[in-house]
Each structure stands twice: as C-alpha cells, then as structure tokens.
Design a protein around this motif. Structure first.
Motif, PDB file in Angstrom:
ATOM      1  N   VAL A  11      -2.689 -26.057  16.656  1.00  0.00           N
ATOM      2  CA  VAL A  11      -2.881 -25.046  15.610  1.00  0.00           C
ATOM      3  C   VAL A  11      -4.381 -24.922  15.356  1.00  0.00           C
ATOM      4  O   VAL A  11      -5.093 -25.935  15.287  1.00  0.00           O
ATOM      5  N   TYR A  12      -4.863 -23.683  15.238  1.00  0.00           N
ATOM      6  CA  TYR A  12      -6.308 -23.477  15.116  1.00  0.00           C
ATOM      7  C   TYR A  12      -6.656 -22.589  13.920  1.00  0.00           C
ATOM      8  O   TYR A  12      -5.802 -21.858  13.390  1.00  0.00           O
ATOM      9  N   ASN A  13      -7.916 -22.660  13.517  1.00  0.00           N
ATOM     10  CA  ASN A  13      -8.428 -21.823  12.434  1.00  0.00           C
ATOM     11  C   ASN A  13      -8.829 -20.469  13.028  1.00  0.00           C
ATOM     12  O   ASN A  13      -9.744 -20.393  13.850  1.00  0.00           O
ATOM     13  N   LYS A  14      -8.143 -19.430  12.600  1.00  0.00           N
ATOM     14  CA  LYS A  14      -8.371 -18.089  13.169  1.00  0.00           C
ATOM     15  C   LYS A  14      -9.775 -17.562  12.893  1.00  0.00           C
ATOM     16  O   LYS A  14     -10.272 -16.699  13.617  1.00  0.00           O
ATOM     17  N   ASP A  15     -10.400 -18.079  11.839  1.00  0.00           N
ATOM     18  CA  ASP A  15     -11.746 -17.618  11.497  1.00  0.00           C
ATOM     19  C   ASP A  15     -12.827 -18.277  12.340  1.00  0.00           C
ATOM     20  O   ASP A  15     -13.981 -17.826  12.354  1.00  0.00           O
ATOM     21  N   VAL A  60      -7.981 -25.951   7.492  1.00  0.00           N
ATOM     22  CA  VAL A  60      -8.237 -24.858   6.536  1.00  0.00           C
ATOM     23  C   VAL A  60      -9.539 -25.106   5.771  1.00  0.00           C
ATOM     24  O   VAL A  60     -10.325 -24.187   5.517  1.00  0.00           O
ATOM     25  N   ALA A  61      -9.774 -26.377   5.413  1.00  0.00           N
ATOM     26  CA  ALA A  61     -10.955 -26.729   4.618  1.00  0.00           C
ATOM     27  C   ALA A  61     -12.239 -26.762   5.438  1.00  0.00           C
ATOM     28  O   ALA A  61     -13.331 -26.920   4.878  1.00  0.00           O
ATOM     29  N   GLY A  62     -12.108 -26.617   6.764  1.00  0.00           N
ATOM     30  CA  GLY A  62     -13.300 -26.580   7.608  1.00  0.00           C
ATOM     31  C   GLY A  62     -13.771 -27.936   8.094  1.00  0.00           C
ATOM     32  O   GLY A  62     -14.859 -28.043   8.666  1.00  0.00           O
ATOM     33  N   VAL A  63     -12.958 -28.982   7.910  1.00  0.00           N
ATOM     34  CA  VAL A  63     -13.331 -30.309   8.404  1.00  0.00           C
ATOM     35  C   VAL A  63     -13.349 -30.306   9.933  1.00  0.00           C
ATOM     36  O   VAL A  63     -14.160 -30.970  10.573  1.00  0.00           O
ATOM     37  N   GLY A  64     -12.443 -29.550  10.520  1.00  0.00           N
ATOM     38  CA  GLY A  64     -12.374 -29.359  11.964  1.00  0.00           C
ATOM     39  C   GLY A  64     -11.791 -27.986  12.237  1.00  0.00           C
ATOM     40  O   GLY A  64     -11.428 -27.258  11.292  1.00  0.00           O
ATOM     41  N   PRO A  74       1.131 -17.664   3.047  1.00  0.00           N
ATOM     42  CA  PRO A  74       1.050 -16.898   4.302  1.00  0.00           C
ATOM     43  C   PRO A  74      -0.362 -16.452   4.655  1.00  0.00           C
ATOM     44  O   PRO A  74      -0.610 -16.025   5.791  1.00  0.00           O
ATOM     45  N   ASP A  75      -1.277 -16.546   3.719  1.00  0.00           N
ATOM     46  CA  ASP A  75      -2.638 -16.058   3.969  1.00  0.00           C
ATOM     47  C   ASP A  75      -3.558 -17.118   4.561  1.00  0.00           C
ATOM     48  O   ASP A  75      -4.746 -16.833   4.808  1.00  0.00           O
ATOM     49  N   LEU A  76      -3.059 -18.309   4.789  1.00  0.00           N
ATOM     50  CA  LEU A  76      -3.908 -19.350   5.378  1.00  0.00           C
ATOM     51  C   LEU A  76      -4.386 -18.902   6.762  1.00  0.00           C
ATOM     52  O   LEU A  76      -3.617 -18.301   7.525  1.00  0.00           O
ATOM     53  N   PRO A  77      -5.631 -19.217   7.130  1.00  0.00           N
ATOM     54  CA  PRO A  77      -6.192 -18.749   8.420  1.00  0.00           C
ATOM     55  C   PRO A  77      -5.775 -19.636   9.585  1.00  0.00           C
ATOM     56  O   PRO A  77      -6.624 -20.121  10.345  1.00  0.00           O
ATOM     57  N   LEU A  78      -4.479 -19.857   9.740  1.00  0.00           N
ATOM     58  CA  LEU A  78      -3.977 -20.744  10.792  1.00  0.00           C
ATOM     59  C   LEU A  78      -3.112 -19.970  11.776  1.00  0.00           C
ATOM     60  O   LEU A  78      -2.390 -19.045  11.386  1.00  0.00           O
ATOM     61  N   ALA A  79      -3.168 -20.375  13.030  1.00  0.00           N
ATOM     62  CA  ALA A  79      -2.322 -19.760  14.056  1.00  0.00           C
ATOM     63  C   ALA A  79      -1.939 -20.809  15.086  1.00  0.00           C
ATOM     64  O   ALA A  79      -2.637 -21.813  15.279  1.00  0.00           O
ATOM     65  N   ILE A  80      -0.813 -20.551  15.738  1.00  0.00           N
ATOM     66  CA  ILE A  80      -0.303 -21.465  16.777  1.00  0.00           C
ATOM     67  C   ILE A  80      -0.823 -21.058  18.143  1.00  0.00           C
ATOM     68  O   ILE A  80      -0.912 -19.867  18.472  1.00  0.00           O
ATOM     69  N   PHE A  81      -1.170 -22.068  18.941  1.00  0.00           N
ATOM     70  CA  PHE A  81      -1.482 -21.841  20.360  1.00  0.00           C
ATOM     71  C   PHE A  81      -0.568 -22.731  21.186  1.00  0.00           C
ATOM     72  O   PHE A  81      -0.422 -23.920  20.908  1.00  0.00           O
ATOM     73  N   TRP A  82       0.036 -22.120  22.213  1.00  0.00           N
ATOM     74  CA  TRP A  82       0.919 -22.884  23.096  1.00  0.00           C
ATOM     75  C   TRP A  82       0.114 -23.390  24.295  1.00  0.00           C
ATOM     76  O   TRP A  82      -0.260 -22.611  25.159  1.00  0.00           O
ATOM     77  N   PRO A  83      -0.160 -24.696  24.380  1.00  0.00           N
ATOM     78  CA  PRO A  83      -0.994 -25.228  25.466  1.00  0.00           C
ATOM     79  C   PRO A  83      -0.209 -25.478  26.761  1.00  0.00           C
ATOM     80  O   PRO A  83       1.021 -25.449  26.775  1.00  0.00           O
ATOM     81  N   ASN A  84      -0.958 -25.723  27.820  1.00  0.00           N
ATOM     82  CA  ASN A  84      -0.418 -26.168  29.109  1.00  0.00           C
ATOM     83  C   ASN A  84       0.607 -25.198  29.691  1.00  0.00           C
ATOM     84  O   ASN A  84       1.559 -25.627  30.359  1.00  0.00           O
ATOM     85  N   GLN A  85       0.404 -23.912  29.453  1.00  0.00           N
ATOM     86  CA  GLN A  85       1.363 -22.925  29.968  1.00  0.00           C
ATOM     87  C   GLN A  85       1.254 -22.740  31.474  1.00  0.00           C
ATOM     88  O   GLN A  85       2.180 -22.241  32.116  1.00  0.00           O
ATOM     89  N   GLN A  86       0.114 -23.107  32.048  1.00  0.00           N
ATOM     90  CA  GLN A  86      -0.039 -23.017  33.503  1.00  0.00           C
ATOM     91  C   GLN A  86       0.253 -24.350  34.183  1.00  0.00           C
ATOM     92  O   GLN A  86       0.171 -24.447  35.413  1.00  0.00           O
TER      93      GLN A  86
END
Length: 333
Positions: free
Chosen positions: A129-133, A208-212, A230-242
């Motif tokens: 999960v990553y910070n979209k900003d 979210v707090a910017g620690v990482g 729902p407004d948190l700047p978080l999104a899912i990334f699916w790793p190792n798809q290749q």
C-alpha cells in the motif's frame, strides 16, 4: 465432595458440553474474532437446527488448550488464522484427516492441507500500500524491489514477530532459498526509517503521516482504514504480477482429533465452504472467498484483479521456523 467444589470452571464447562453432546451441536474453538464468526454460526443454526457453541482466543492459547484437554476436549472444530498456524496444529496432532468430496470440490488444492487435515475458508492478500501523494505506482514492481536504494528511508513494515510476515518470508524461502531471501530481508531492514510497527494499521497510519511512503500489509487493514476515512491518500499495488504473484494466506479450520461431534463438525465445515456461506465469511473481514465460485464483496473487488501466488499455503508452516531464524539474523525486529 471437596474435590467437586474445587473443579475448575473449565472442567465444569467440559462436563456441561459432554452432557449436552446428545443433542445436535458443534463446539468450536476459534482464533477468528467473535464478530467474524457469530453471524455465520447463527445462520447455520437457523438453517439446520444444530447448535454451534464456541469460544474465541489467541491461536497459540487455543491450541495449547486443545492439547492439554486431550481426549476430553469439548472442541470439535478449530478455526484459526494463518496457514502456518493451521500447519502447526496439524503437526501437533490435534486435527484428524478430512474425507469430504464437498471440501475437495469447494476449496482449491493450494488452499488445502496436502494431507487433508485442514482447509482454508477465506483468503487474505499481503500486498503493498502506498501514499498516492508521494508515489507513482509505476515506481513499484515487487516485494524484492522494496529493498532497492530507491526505497531507502521510505519502507514501513510490521514487526517480524507477527505470523503474517513470518509466512511471507517462509514463502520466499520456499521459492528462492535461504541465502537469497536473507539478502532481500536485509535490504528491507536497511530501507526502514523507523523500527517495525506493532500492527498493519499503525504502519498504514504512518504512511499517511509521512513517516514512510509504502507499507506491506494485509488488504483488509487497508479496507478498514478507508472505510473510516475514504479520503486517506492510500492505494493498493499488486506486486510480483510478472513473477510469482501476490502473497496469499488463509484463515481456515480443521476437525479436532478427539471431536465428539465429528460428523456435525464436518457438515459445518462443508457449509462454511459453500457458496451460501462463503460470501459472508469473507466479506465480514473484507477478505477474499476461498471458494472460487463465489465473488468477492464489491468493495474488495473494486481493488482490482490480480494474480495470486499459487503456492500451496502449507509451505508457510514448513518454512516458518527457518523464516523466524532468518529474520533474526537479518536484524528484522
């Protein structure tokens, strides 16, 4: 008489359950929390008339209780989270083999014990999960790549003491061997700006707090946090798809070796694996159904399609002890 008075509450409970065992009932020991199982058990009782009695607790404590109770245990079914815990319970000899065509039909082979002592009932994906900003998803690719210089001071992880991370590392050992996995884990440790967190939720809050900028977590923690805000700047990334696919774990169950209501326990387990029950079983915790004929909850499905790792989850248990030692050597606290 004095001895009777000093009987422990546990013993009284055992006796009560034994007496009432003549009625149709199933006794469940569950490491899955009450609010995630109670609605299912109530639905099953309403459908079948079979009473489901249960206690909840930590997986390790419940397993030790079953072992201590031995042949006198009132437990018919043991429900727990993490394939490693299921594997450990089976290896400790507290589960009996299941001979059920229904379970074989409903649950894919890689989510079942190769010796049929337990089955997965819901699937949890451990992903990034990553910070979209702060992160462009094009920067992300694999779990292994989180150890590259690009992520120095940006990677947040939960403690290695949590079984979910132990199973993730165990799966990597099964695929890559210990030497390569240790290099990867050391690279993660080098990229963490702060000590590991006690929970996935705290790791996400730190993103979210910017620690990482990124964290490795189970998806339902992401879902719970976004449900609150729902407004948190978080999104899912699916790793190792290749390559290997996303790391997949399970919560699941097995019938205890000394089950007094063995046939009813199998029937309950079969029902929990059915299309009728799987949607609710998974959606109550924002997980994915283990039965592949059942669609995920719309909120979960909206996170997008992905390739999961098809490794048999029993491997996590086989390599978990090695994973714990490896993480210790790598300095992963």
């Amino acid at each position: 008489m004095k001895k009777l008075i000093t009987l422990s509450l546990t013993a009284l409970l055992v006796a009560a359950w034994t007496v009432s065992a003549f009625a149709s009932e199933v006794v469940v020991y569950s490491a899955r929390k009450e609010h995630l199982i109670k609605p299912l058990f109530e639905a099953y009782t309403a459908k079948t008339g079979v009473e489901v009695k249960y206690i909840t607790g930590k997986a390790g404590a419940l397993l030790e209780r079953i072992k201590a109770e031995g042949a006198n245990t009132p437990a018919d079914l043991f429900i727990t989270v993490d394939a490693g815990n299921l594997w450990h319970a089976a290896e400790e000899g507290v589960l009996q083999p299941l001979d059920s065509a229904v379970l074989t039909e409903n649950i894919p082979t890689h989510l079942r014990d190769p010796q049929n002592r337990w089955v997965g009932l819901s699937v949890r994906a451990r992903t990034i999960v990553y910070n979209k900003d702060k992160v462009n998803p094009s920067e992300l690719s694999t779990y292994e790549a989180l150890g590259s210089d690009e992520w120095k001071g940006r990677l947040l992880l939960r403690t290695s003491k949590k079984v979910y991370n132990q199973s993730l590392v165990a799966s990597m050992i099964a695929e890559k061997g210990e030497a390569e996995t240790e290099k990867i884990v050391k690279s993660w440790v080098a990229n963490m700006p702060v000590a590991p967190f006690s929970s996935d939720t705290k790791a996400l809050e730190a993103v979210v707090a910017g620690v990482g900028d990124v964290a490795v977590v189970n998806t339902y923690y992401f879902g719970r946090l976004l449900k609150k805000n729902p407004d948190l700047p978080l999104a899912i990334f699916w790793p190792n798809q290749q390559t290997t696919g996303v790391h997949m774990n399970v919560s699941g169950a097995g019938v205890t070796k000394h089950a007094k209501n063995q046939a009813e326990a199998v029937k309950l387990l079969e029902w929990l694996s059915s299309a009728e029950a799987q949607g609710k079983f998974a959606s109550l915790n924002m997980e994915f159904p283990a039965n592949e004929s059942v669609k995920a909850d719309p909120v979960v499905a909206a996170w997008g399609e992905f390739k999961g790792n098809p490794m048999n989850v029993a491997k996590y248990g086989e390599y978990q002890a090695a994973a714990i030692k490896l993480m210790d050597r790598a300095g992963y606290k």
